[in-house]
Scaffold this active site. Structure first.
Site, mmCIF file in Angstrom:
data_model
loop_
_atom_site.group_PDB
_atom_site.id
_atom_site.type_symbol
_atom_site.label_atom_id
_atom_site.label_comp_id
_atom_site.label_asym_id
_atom_site.label_seq_id
_atom_site.Cartn_x
_atom_site.Cartn_y
_atom_site.Cartn_z
ATOM 1 N N GLN A 178 0.846 -1.190 0.000
ATOM 2 C CA GLN A 178 0.000 0.000 0.000
ATOM 3 C C GLN A 178 0.882 1.240 0.000
ATOM 4 O O GLN A 178 1.755 1.384 0.849
ATOM 5 C CB GLN A 178 -0.910 0.026 1.227
ATOM 6 C CG GLN A 178 -1.758 1.265 1.275
ATOM 7 C CD GLN A 178 -2.663 1.284 2.475
ATOM 8 O OE1 GLN A 178 -2.991 0.268 3.054
ATOM 9 N NE2 GLN A 178 -3.077 2.470 2.865
ATOM 10 N N THR A 179 0.646 2.109 -0.946
ATOM 11 C CA THR A 179 1.404 3.351 -1.014
ATOM 12 C C THR A 179 0.651 4.430 -0.254
ATOM 13 O O THR A 179 -0.555 4.351 -0.068
ATOM 14 C CB THR A 179 1.594 3.796 -2.473
ATOM 15 O OG1 THR A 179 0.309 4.071 -3.038
ATOM 16 C CG2 THR A 179 2.289 2.726 -3.282
ATOM 17 N N ARG A 180 1.349 5.462 0.180
ATOM 18 C CA ARG A 180 0.672 6.556 0.878
ATOM 19 C C ARG A 180 0.199 7.626 -0.101
ATOM 20 O O ARG A 180 -0.479 8.571 0.260
ATOM 21 C CB ARG A 180 1.584 7.169 1.936
ATOM 22 C CG ARG A 180 2.736 7.958 1.397
ATOM 23 C CD ARG A 180 3.468 8.681 2.530
ATOM 24 N NE ARG A 180 4.542 9.465 2.006
ATOM 25 C CZ ARG A 180 4.412 10.687 1.504
ATOM 26 N NH1 ARG A 180 3.234 11.265 1.477
ATOM 27 N NH2 ARG A 180 5.445 11.346 1.041
ATOM 28 N N ASN A 181 0.607 7.505 -1.361
ATOM 29 C CA ASN A 181 0.186 8.447 -2.396
ATOM 30 C C ASN A 181 0.005 7.664 -3.684
ATOM 31 O O ASN A 181 0.284 6.472 -3.734
ATOM 32 C CB ASN A 181 1.218 9.581 -2.535
ATOM 33 C CG ASN A 181 2.633 9.088 -2.812
ATOM 34 O OD1 ASN A 181 2.902 7.900 -2.758
ATOM 35 N ND2 ASN A 181 3.533 9.984 -3.081
#
Length: 188
Positions: A178-181
């Site tokens: 999961q990326t934060r952006n």
């Protein structure tokens, strides 16, 4: 289906709120099972347990509060057991929430306990301090219809659809990232 049709007639008598983008995202995740085992926005006991123990009050691991925040002014119009219609930007009724809890959170404590900082340069802390409402609502949801999307339709899947696809492909081991952006070349 008959219960949903009956509820759609009743909602004309309920107060309603138009959700912002973040709230719409939370609602969609609650309704499609992405936030399982949650069946609605956190009650106060669960919120406090998440802040203090990173768990729901039943002991399930849960890392971040999922609450419906509203303005103090709108909160004054509400009471426990009210049924609140949650709408998208076009006015479409997506769900009905039965309010079981209402409170004014300590946002400074929440920022520190959840994000480890009170620095508003952190995007989530900035949202919490500068954009979220002063009253949190908790309660169970009754879904009417999912939010509509017109982009990336081939990439939007519910957890159930993804599990079915894994089974179809014969995959028994899956890794998630999961990326934060938004995803970009460095993530690949």
């Amino acid at each position: 289906l008959a219960a949903v049709d009956s509820l759609k007639k009743e909602i004309l008598n309920f107060k309603s709120i138009t959700l912002n983008e973040r709230q719409l995202c939370d609602l969609e995740m609650l309704m499609n099972g992405s936030f399982s085992p949650l069946t609605g926005f956190l009650r106060k006991a669960d919120y406090e347990a998440v802040l203090n123990d990173v768990r729901l009050s039943d002991g399930s691991v849960w890392p971040i509060p999922i609450n419906l925040d509203v303005s103090g002014e709108f909160g004054k119009e509400l009471k426990i057991e009210d049924r609140l219609v949650l709408r998208d930007h076009e006015g479409i009724a997506l769900a009905v929430m039965t309010i079981s809890d209402m409170w004014s959170p300590d946002k400074t404590e929440e920022a520190e306990k959840v994000y480890g900082t009170q620095d508003i340069k952190h995007p989530a802390v900035n949202y919490l301090m500068d954009q979220s409402g002063d009253i949190y609502l908790g309660g169970k949801l009754e879904g009417l219809e999912m939010p509509r999307h017109y982009d990336y339709l081939s990439l939007r899947h519910t957890p159930s659809e993804i599990r079915d696809q894994f089974e179809k492909m014969g995959w028994t081991k899956v890794v998630a990232f999961q990326t934060r952006n938004p995803m970009h070349r460095a993530h690949k």
